[in-house]
Motif scaffolding. Structure first.
Motif, PDB file in Angstrom:
ATOM      1  N   THR A  74     -57.616   5.302 -31.272  1.00  0.00           N
ATOM      2  CA  THR A  74     -56.252   5.378 -30.873  1.00  0.00           C
ATOM      3  C   THR A  74     -55.909   6.592 -30.859  1.00  0.00           C
ATOM      4  O   THR A  74     -55.523   7.298 -31.844  1.00  0.00           O
ATOM      5  CB  THR A  74     -55.329   4.254 -31.440  1.00  0.00           C
ATOM      6  N   VAL A  75     -55.412   7.221 -29.546  1.00  0.00           N
ATOM      7  CA  VAL A  75     -54.342   8.382 -29.635  1.00  0.00           C
ATOM      8  C   VAL A  75     -52.876   7.701 -29.385  1.00  0.00           C
ATOM      9  O   VAL A  75     -52.611   7.051 -28.606  1.00  0.00           O
ATOM     10  CB  VAL A  75     -54.816   9.155 -28.363  1.00  0.00           C
ATOM     11  N   TYR A  76     -51.889   8.564 -29.959  1.00  0.00           N
ATOM     12  CA  TYR A  76     -50.593   8.042 -29.793  1.00  0.00           C
ATOM     13  C   TYR A  76     -49.647   9.186 -30.085  1.00  0.00           C
ATOM     14  O   TYR A  76     -50.100  10.334 -30.398  1.00  0.00           O
ATOM     15  CB  TYR A  76     -50.571   7.055 -30.905  1.00  0.00           C
ATOM     16  N   VAL A  77     -48.501   9.091 -29.633  1.00  0.00           N
ATOM     17  CA  VAL A  77     -47.266   9.764 -29.859  1.00  0.00           C
ATOM     18  C   VAL A  77     -46.297   8.857 -30.312  1.00  0.00           C
ATOM     19  O   VAL A  77     -45.786   7.882 -30.114  1.00  0.00           O
ATOM     20  CB  VAL A  77     -46.519  10.254 -28.684  1.00  0.00           C
ATOM     21  N   ARG A  78     -45.752   9.298 -31.619  1.00  0.00           N
ATOM     22  CA  ARG A  78     -44.827   8.431 -32.272  1.00  0.00           C
ATOM     23  C   ARG A  78     -43.590   9.174 -33.227  1.00  0.00           C
ATOM     24  O   ARG A  78     -43.613  10.260 -33.079  1.00  0.00           O
ATOM     25  CB  ARG A  78     -45.568   7.561 -33.505  1.00  0.00           C
ATOM     26  N   GLY A  79     -42.528   8.593 -33.596  1.00  0.00           N
ATOM     27  CA  GLY A  79     -41.755   9.020 -34.329  1.00  0.00           C
ATOM     28  C   GLY A  79     -42.310   9.441 -35.856  1.00  0.00           C
ATOM     29  O   GLY A  79     -43.095   8.854 -35.889  1.00  0.00           O
ATOM     30  N   ALA A  80     -41.590  10.346 -36.131  1.00  0.00           N
ATOM     31  CA  ALA A  80     -42.048  10.870 -37.541  1.00  0.00           C
ATOM     32  C   ALA A  80     -42.075   9.946 -38.534  1.00  0.00           C
ATOM     33  O   ALA A  80     -42.813   9.723 -39.672  1.00  0.00           O
ATOM     34  CB  ALA A  80     -41.272  12.267 -38.121  1.00  0.00           C
ATOM     35  N   THR A  81     -41.122   8.925 -38.509  1.00  0.00           N
ATOM     36  CA  THR A  81     -41.102   7.957 -39.401  1.00  0.00           C
ATOM     37  C   THR A  81     -41.262   6.436 -38.571  1.00  0.00           C
ATOM     38  O   THR A  81     -40.461   5.269 -39.158  1.00  0.00           O
ATOM     39  CB  THR A  81     -39.641   7.936 -40.425  1.00  0.00           C
ATOM     40  N   ASN A  82     -41.949   6.558 -37.500  1.00  0.00           N
ATOM     41  CA  ASN A  82     -42.292   5.549 -36.965  1.00  0.00           C
ATOM     42  C   ASN A  82     -41.199   4.770 -35.869  1.00  0.00           C
ATOM     43  O   ASN A  82     -41.636   3.579 -35.544  1.00  0.00           O
ATOM     44  CB  ASN A  82     -42.998   4.514 -37.762  1.00  0.00           C
ATOM     45  N   GLU A  83     -40.069   5.200 -35.887  1.00  0.00           N
ATOM     46  CA  GLU A  83     -39.256   4.672 -34.707  1.00  0.00           C
ATOM     47  C   GLU A  83     -39.502   4.977 -33.390  1.00  0.00           C
ATOM     48  O   GLU A  83     -40.483   5.889 -32.859  1.00  0.00           O
ATOM     49  CB  GLU A  83     -37.843   5.098 -35.123  1.00  0.00           C
ATOM     50  N   ASP A  84     -39.094   3.997 -32.447  1.00  0.00           N
ATOM     51  CA  ASP A  84     -39.403   3.899 -31.142  1.00  0.00           C
ATOM     52  C   ASP A  84     -38.760   5.239 -30.547  1.00  0.00           C
ATOM     53  O   ASP A  84     -37.549   5.515 -30.744  1.00  0.00           O
ATOM     54  CB  ASP A  84     -38.422   2.801 -30.576  1.00  0.00           C
ATOM     55  N   LEU A  85     -39.549   6.007 -29.433  1.00  0.00           N
ATOM     56  CA  LEU A  85     -39.056   7.111 -28.948  1.00  0.00           C
ATOM     57  C   LEU A  85     -38.750   6.954 -27.389  1.00  0.00           C
ATOM     58  O   LEU A  85     -38.536   8.055 -26.761  1.00  0.00           O
ATOM     59  CB  LEU A  85     -40.061   8.092 -28.963  1.00  0.00           C
ATOM     60  N   GLY A  86     -38.569   5.690 -27.147  1.00  0.00           N
ATOM     61  CA  GLY A  86     -38.264   5.514 -25.693  1.00  0.00           C
ATOM     62  C   GLY A  86     -36.834   5.688 -25.557  1.00  0.00           C
ATOM     63  O   GLY A  86     -36.669   6.096 -24.331  1.00  0.00           O
ATOM     64  N   VAL A  87     -35.978   6.085 -26.403  1.00  0.00           N
ATOM     65  CA  VAL A  87     -34.776   6.635 -26.076  1.00  0.00           C
ATOM     66  C   VAL A  87     -34.659   8.047 -25.586  1.00  0.00           C
ATOM     67  O   VAL A  87     -33.675   8.734 -24.820  1.00  0.00           O
ATOM     68  CB  VAL A  87     -33.699   6.640 -27.170  1.00  0.00           C
ATOM     69  N   VAL A  88     -35.829   8.747 -25.719  1.00  0.00           N
ATOM     70  CA  VAL A  88     -35.955  10.164 -25.307  1.00  0.00           C
ATOM     71  C   VAL A  88     -36.933  10.408 -24.337  1.00  0.00           C
ATOM     72  O   VAL A  88     -36.829  10.958 -23.350  1.00  0.00           O
ATOM     73  CB  VAL A  88     -36.128  11.157 -26.525  1.00  0.00           C
ATOM     74  N   ILE A  89     -38.098   9.570 -24.568  1.00  0.00           N
ATOM     75  CA  ILE A  89     -39.193   9.917 -23.742  1.00  0.00           C
ATOM     76  C   ILE A  89     -39.422   8.628 -22.731  1.00  0.00           C
ATOM     77  O   ILE A  89     -39.160   7.545 -22.994  1.00  0.00           O
ATOM     78  CB  ILE A  89     -40.501   9.773 -24.688  1.00  0.00           C
ATOM     79  N   LYS A  90     -39.683   9.181 -21.351  1.00  0.00           N
ATOM     80  CA  LYS A  90     -39.700   8.204 -20.268  1.00  0.00           C
ATOM     81  C   LYS A  90     -41.057   7.428 -20.391  1.00  0.00           C
ATOM     82  O   LYS A  90     -41.212   6.387 -20.103  1.00  0.00           O
ATOM     83  CB  LYS A  90     -39.183   8.788 -19.069  1.00  0.00           C
TER      84      LYS A  90
END
Length: 251
Positions: A74-90
């Motif tokens: 699995t390849v991924y981009v995540r928050g450093a403490t695993n929070e959702d990044l949808g508020v910044v990344i579209k």
């Protein structure tokens, strides 16, 4: 514009925070943000920092392995403490090896990740696209998929994956008022206090709570037990706070 600060960490299995001592940081300039298409009111001399982690987790398939499919990864981009990044990344676009069917994969919502099976290691290009009030340019990242441990003396394990992650902090100087209002209480974003001379419009301030309640959460990710713990890398976060005090970095 956005700037990035990177710290590479390559570990096998479930890392502990003692393994994550900050290394020498490399500062690179991203691209200039343009207001030609969208006229946004900017907060001068303010910086918003978004700590992210991108990487891969690869499991050997053991008895189920074949010549062409030996690992599931699995390849991924995540928050450093695993929070959702949808508020910044579209959206996130993952460029896989050309041998895969449909090698360009577009993920339109969090979690920004994809899983595949294969046998070879290769470089994955990751392009992040931000919401219009954040940044009009994309950010391109590169990650090398690793399937095999550096320590090849022992047998492979189906239970202990190979984990390779990179800590990367994206810095947005002079953010728009809309962007600031949307993320000022979001746990995945580092937001400084505004100078006393700056006041957000009341219509923005009153909607912040509703926006944050809808942010979603990825803390219960099924792979979270293997994620490296960057939450205790205090020196990295202190660097972000220091930059917010001295102003934007220049190259």
């Amino acid at each position: 514009m956005a700037q990035t600060v990177e710290n590479d960490v390559q570990l096998e299995g479930n890392a502990t925070e003692s393994n994550l001592k900050p290394q020498r940081l490399k500062i690179t300039r991203f691209s200039d943000d343009s207001d030609k298409k969208i006229l946004l009111k900017r907060l001068k001399d303010v910086e918003i920092s978004v700590p992210i982690v991108y990487g891969t987790i690869a499991f050997w398939l053991g008895r189920k392995a074949t010549e062409t499919q030996s690992h599931k990864w699995t390849v991924y981009v995540r928050g450093a403490t695993n929070e959702d990044l949808g508020v910044v990344i579209k959206r996130a676009v993952f460029q896989l090896h050309p041998s895969f069917n449909n090698p360009v994969r577009v993920v339109e919502s969090p979690p920004f990740e994809l899983s595949e099976c294969g046998w070879g290691e290769f470089e994955i290009a990751i392009s992040l696209f931000f919401h219009n009030d954040v940044c009009e340019k994309q950010l391109d990242l590169y990650h090398h998929l690793k399937l095999y441990s550096e320590d090849e003396s022992g047998p492979q394990s189906t239970k202990k994956p190979v984990v390779v992650e990179t800590y990367n902090e994206i810095v947005f100087p002079d953010p728009s008022e809309d962007f600031y209002a949307r993320v000022q209480k979001h746990p995945a974003v580092i937001v400084p206090r505004l100078p006393v001379t700056i006041n957000l419009p009341s219509v923005l301030a009153t909607n912040v709570e509703d926006l944050n309640e809808k942010r979603g959460d990825t803390k219960d990710h099924p792979l979270s037990q293997w994620f490296n713990n960057f939450s205790e890398a205090d020196e990295l976060l202190k660097l972000a706070a220091a930059r917010q005090q001295v102003g934007p970095l220049t190259s």
